[in-house]
Motif scaffolding. Sequence first.
Motif, PDB file in Angstrom:
ATOM      1  N   LEU A   8       0.946  -1.206  -0.034  1.00 44.00           N
ATOM      2  CA  LEU A   8      -0.220   0.081   0.003  1.00 44.00           C
ATOM      3  C   LEU A   8       0.543   1.178  -0.003  1.00 44.00           C
ATOM      4  CD1 LEU A   8      -2.490   1.766   0.560  1.00 44.00           C
ATOM      5  CD2 LEU A   8      -2.314   1.379   3.026  1.00 44.00           C
ATOM      6  N   LEU A   9       0.682   2.230  -1.092  1.00 42.15           N
ATOM      7  CA  LEU A   9       1.464   3.327  -1.047  1.00 42.15           C
ATOM      8  C   LEU A   9       0.578   4.461  -0.350  1.00 42.15           C
ATOM      9  CD1 LEU A   9       2.813   3.153  -4.667  1.00 42.15           C
ATOM     10  CD2 LEU A   9       3.969   2.170  -2.595  1.00 42.15           C
ATOM     11  N   ALA A  10       1.070   5.246   0.384  1.00 42.62           N
ATOM     12  CA  ALA A  10       0.395   6.441   1.070  1.00 42.62           C
ATOM     13  C   ALA A  10       1.440   7.678   0.875  1.00 42.62           C
ATOM     14  CB  ALA A  10       0.149   6.034   2.469  1.00 42.62           C
ATOM     15  N   ILE A  35      -3.608   2.845  -3.244  1.00 44.21           N
ATOM     16  CA  ILE A  35      -2.872   3.918  -3.292  1.00 44.21           C
ATOM     17  C   ILE A  35      -3.649   4.909  -2.319  1.00 44.21           C
ATOM     18  CG2 ILE A  35      -2.309   5.988  -4.289  1.00 44.21           C
ATOM     19  CD1 ILE A  35      -1.331   4.144  -6.726  1.00 44.21           C
ATOM     20  N   ALA A  36      -3.083   5.332  -1.354  1.00 49.12           N
ATOM     21  CA  ALA A  36      -3.936   6.325  -0.479  1.00 49.12           C
ATOM     22  C   ALA A  36      -3.268   7.485  -0.657  1.00 49.12           C
ATOM     23  CB  ALA A  36      -3.824   5.597   1.113  1.00 49.12           C
ATOM     24  N   GLN A  37      -4.039   8.763  -1.042  1.00 51.06           N
ATOM     25  CA  GLN A  37      -3.444  10.104  -0.981  1.00 51.06           C
ATOM     26  C   GLN A  37      -3.792  10.865   0.187  1.00 51.06           C
ATOM     27  OE1 GLN A  37      -4.563  10.454  -5.663  1.00 51.06           O
ATOM     28  NE2 GLN A  37      -2.468  11.255  -5.217  1.00 51.06           N
ATOM     29  N   THR A  38      -4.254  10.488   1.138  1.00 53.40           N
ATOM     30  CA  THR A  38      -4.962  11.429   2.421  1.00 53.40           C
ATOM     31  C   THR A  38      -4.752  10.342   3.695  1.00 53.40           C
ATOM     32  OG1 THR A  38      -7.340  10.852   2.497  1.00 53.40           O
ATOM     33  CG2 THR A  38      -6.655  12.613   1.197  1.00 53.40           C
ATOM     34  N   ILE A  39      -4.375  11.044   4.794  1.00 59.45           N
ATOM     35  CA  ILE A  39      -4.281  10.265   5.983  1.00 59.45           C
ATOM     36  C   ILE A  39      -5.668   9.416   6.224  1.00 59.45           C
ATOM     37  CG2 ILE A  39      -3.960  10.324   8.559  1.00 59.45           C
ATOM     38  CD1 ILE A  39      -2.017  12.631   8.111  1.00 59.45           C
ATOM     39  N   ASP A  40      -6.672   9.860   6.057  1.00 59.02           N
ATOM     40  CA  ASP A  40      -7.900   9.201   6.214  1.00 59.02           C
ATOM     41  C   ASP A  40      -8.196   7.968   5.659  1.00 59.02           C
ATOM     42  OD1 ASP A  40      -8.604  11.161   8.155  1.00 59.02           O
ATOM     43  OD2 ASP A  40      -9.696  12.414   7.025  1.00 59.02           O
ATOM     44  N   ASP A  41      -7.554   8.000   4.290  1.00 53.78           N
ATOM     45  CA  ASP A  41      -7.723   6.972   3.418  1.00 53.78           C
ATOM     46  C   ASP A  41      -6.972   5.560   3.965  1.00 53.78           C
ATOM     47  OD1 ASP A  41      -9.694   7.955   1.954  1.00 53.78           O
ATOM     48  OD2 ASP A  41      -8.374   8.555   0.262  1.00 53.78           O
ATOM     49  N   ILE A  42      -5.963   5.786   4.555  1.00 59.42           N
ATOM     50  CA  ILE A  42      -4.768   4.694   4.903  1.00 59.42           C
ATOM     51  C   ILE A  42      -5.658   3.502   5.486  1.00 59.42           C
ATOM     52  CG2 ILE A  42      -2.772   4.045   5.904  1.00 59.42           C
ATOM     53  CD1 ILE A  42      -1.913   7.220   5.707  1.00 59.42           C
ATOM     54  N   TYR A  58       6.023  10.752   5.606  1.00 55.88           N
ATOM     55  CA  TYR A  58       6.104  11.583   6.793  1.00 55.88           C
ATOM     56  C   TYR A  58       4.672  12.630   6.983  1.00 55.88           C
ATOM     57  CZ  TYR A  58       7.690  12.468  11.665  1.00 55.88           C
ATOM     58  OH  TYR A  58       7.574  12.715  12.839  1.00 55.88           O
ATOM     59  N   TRP A  59       4.478  13.319   5.989  1.00 51.94           N
ATOM     60  CA  TRP A  59       3.973  14.557   5.983  1.00 51.94           C
ATOM     61  C   TRP A  59       2.848  14.542   5.010  1.00 51.94           C
ATOM     62  CZ3 TRP A  59       4.350  17.488   9.978  1.00 51.94           C
ATOM     63  CH2 TRP A  59       5.698  17.811  10.684  1.00 51.94           C
ATOM     64  N   PHE A  60       1.529  14.478   5.238  1.00 58.15           N
ATOM     65  CA  PHE A  60       0.555  14.880   4.122  1.00 58.15           C
ATOM     66  C   PHE A  60      -0.088  16.303   4.444  1.00 58.15           C
ATOM     67  CE2 PHE A  60       0.941  10.424   4.704  1.00 58.15           C
ATOM     68  CZ  PHE A  60       0.334  10.145   3.499  1.00 58.15           C
ATOM     69  N   ARG A  61       0.183  17.208   3.466  1.00 64.53           N
ATOM     70  CA  ARG A  61      -0.221  18.489   3.475  1.00 64.53           C
ATOM     71  C   ARG A  61       0.083  19.241   4.678  1.00 64.53           C
ATOM     72  NH1 ARG A  61      -1.708  18.860  -1.686  1.00 64.53           N
ATOM     73  NH2 ARG A  61      -3.056  17.315  -2.359  1.00 64.53           N
ATOM     74  N   GLY A  62       1.372  19.140   5.239  1.00 64.49           N
ATOM     75  CA  GLY A  62       1.818  19.787   6.407  1.00 64.49           C
ATOM     76  C   GLY A  62       1.332  19.011   7.935  1.00 64.49           C
ATOM     77  N   VAL A  63       0.597  17.969   7.697  1.00 61.27           N
ATOM     78  CA  VAL A  63       0.050  17.038   8.833  1.00 61.27           C
ATOM     79  C   VAL A  63       0.818  15.900   9.008  1.00 61.27           C
ATOM     80  CG1 VAL A  63      -1.912  15.978   9.822  1.00 61.27           C
ATOM     81  CG2 VAL A  63      -2.409  17.909   8.443  1.00 61.27           C
ATOM     82  N   SER A  64       1.523  15.775   9.977  1.00 62.70           N
ATOM     83  CA  SER A  64       2.196  14.412  10.160  1.00 62.70           C
ATOM     84  C   SER A  64       1.533  13.258  10.439  1.00 62.70           C
ATOM     85  CB  SER A  64       2.886  14.504  11.781  1.00 62.70           C
ATOM     86  OG  SER A  64       3.664  13.354  12.071  1.00 62.70           O
ATOM     87  N   SER A  65       2.010  12.131   9.936  1.00 67.85           N
ATOM     88  CA  SER A  65       1.493  10.625   9.982  1.00 67.85           C
ATOM     89  C   SER A  65       1.833  10.077  11.096  1.00 67.85           C
ATOM     90  CB  SER A  65       1.890  10.088   8.511  1.00 67.85           C
ATOM     91  OG  SER A  65       3.245   9.822   8.606  1.00 67.85           O
ATOM     92  N   GLN A  66       2.557  10.646  12.089  1.00 67.56           N
ATOM     93  CA  GLN A  66       2.575  10.000  13.244  1.00 67.56           C
ATOM     94  C   GLN A  66       1.671   9.111  14.146  1.00 67.56           C
ATOM     95  OE1 GLN A  66       5.375  11.040  16.574  1.00 67.56           O
ATOM     96  NE2 GLN A  66       6.522  12.192  15.138  1.00 67.56           N
ATOM     97  N   ASN A  67       0.433   9.877  14.225  1.00 69.56           N
ATOM     98  CA  ASN A  67      -0.809   9.403  14.782  1.00 69.56           C
ATOM     99  C   ASN A  67      -1.224   8.215  14.074  1.00 69.56           C
ATOM    100  OD1 ASN A  67      -0.606  11.073  17.044  1.00 69.56           O
ATOM    101  ND2 ASN A  67      -1.991  12.402  15.884  1.00 69.56           N
ATOM    102  N   ILE A  68      -1.362   7.922  12.775  1.00 69.33           N
ATOM    103  CA  ILE A  68      -1.836   7.137  12.044  1.00 69.33           C
ATOM    104  C   ILE A  68      -1.090   5.905  11.928  1.00 69.33           C
ATOM    105  CG2 ILE A  68      -1.191   7.723   9.649  1.00 69.33           C
ATOM    106  CD1 ILE A  68      -4.225   5.951  10.405  1.00 69.33           C
ATOM    107  N   ILE A  69       0.214   6.029  12.044  1.00 66.39           N
ATOM    108  CA  ILE A  69       1.345   5.039  12.051  1.00 66.39           C
ATOM    109  C   ILE A  69       1.244   4.096  13.412  1.00 66.39           C
ATOM    110  CG2 ILE A  69       3.840   4.663  12.213  1.00 66.39           C
ATOM    111  CD1 ILE A  69       4.418   6.628   9.878  1.00 66.39           C
TER     112      ILE A  69
END
Length: 204
Positions: A8-10, A35-42, A58-69
Motif C-alpha cells: 500500500l502506497l500512502a 494507493i492512499a493520498q490522504t491520511i484518512d484513506d490509509i 511522513y507529511w500529508f499537506r503539513g500534517v504528520s502521519s505519526q498518529n496514524i502510524i
Amino acid sequence: MNKQVNILLADDYPAIINGITVELKNNRDFKVVAIAQTIDDIEKKIIQCPTDVLIISYWFRGVSSQNIIRKVRSRYPSLKIIIYTQEEKLFLVKEILPYVDGYILKTEPEGVLSKAIHRTLQHKKSISEDVRESLAMDASFNNALSKQENKILSYRLHGVSTTHISDQMSISEKTVRKHLDNARKKLGFHKTEDMMRWFWKQSQ
C-alpha cells in the motif's frame, strides 16, 4: 520469496507515487494493491486490501502521519511500515522510529526502496545511511557529555541565557561557560556557535 508482497502506497504527491510504482513494477515479488493520498484513506485501504507492507510519507499537506502510524502499528502488528520521506530532522526521526520497520529518504537512488522492503520482510530495520549517521552522532554526543554538561547544553538549546542557567543551577556564569566549552571540545566542534548551530538545525 515464496509469495507476492502486497504493498500500500500512502503519499499526497502523485509524482512520488508514480515513481515508486515504476520502481516496484520492476520487481515481480511486489504488487501495489492500493494507493492512499490522504491520511484518512490509509486504514480504509488496509481493511479493503490484503497488505503486507505500508510505504508512507511522513507529511500529508503539513500534517504528520505519526498518529496514524501508531494506530496502524497497534492494530496490525505484523504489517511492515516504511516511511519514505524528505524529513531528516533528528527529533522527528527519533520519535517515530520505534513504530516503523524502515526510514528511507526520497533522495536515495532507485533500488534502495526495493532493498528496504526485502530487508524489512526479513525482520531487519532499514534506515537511510544519512539518517543512521545522524543517529549515531547524536548517541555519541549524549554518551560523551557529563550529566551537568548535557543539562546546560539543553538549557541553552531551549533559549535559556547563561545568566538564567547560572541562577537555576546555583553556579557561576563562568562555570556555565566552562561546561559549554568542555562540551564543545568533547564533541569536536571548533567553536561553541558551531555546536549550537548543529543542534538547532536538528531540532527545527
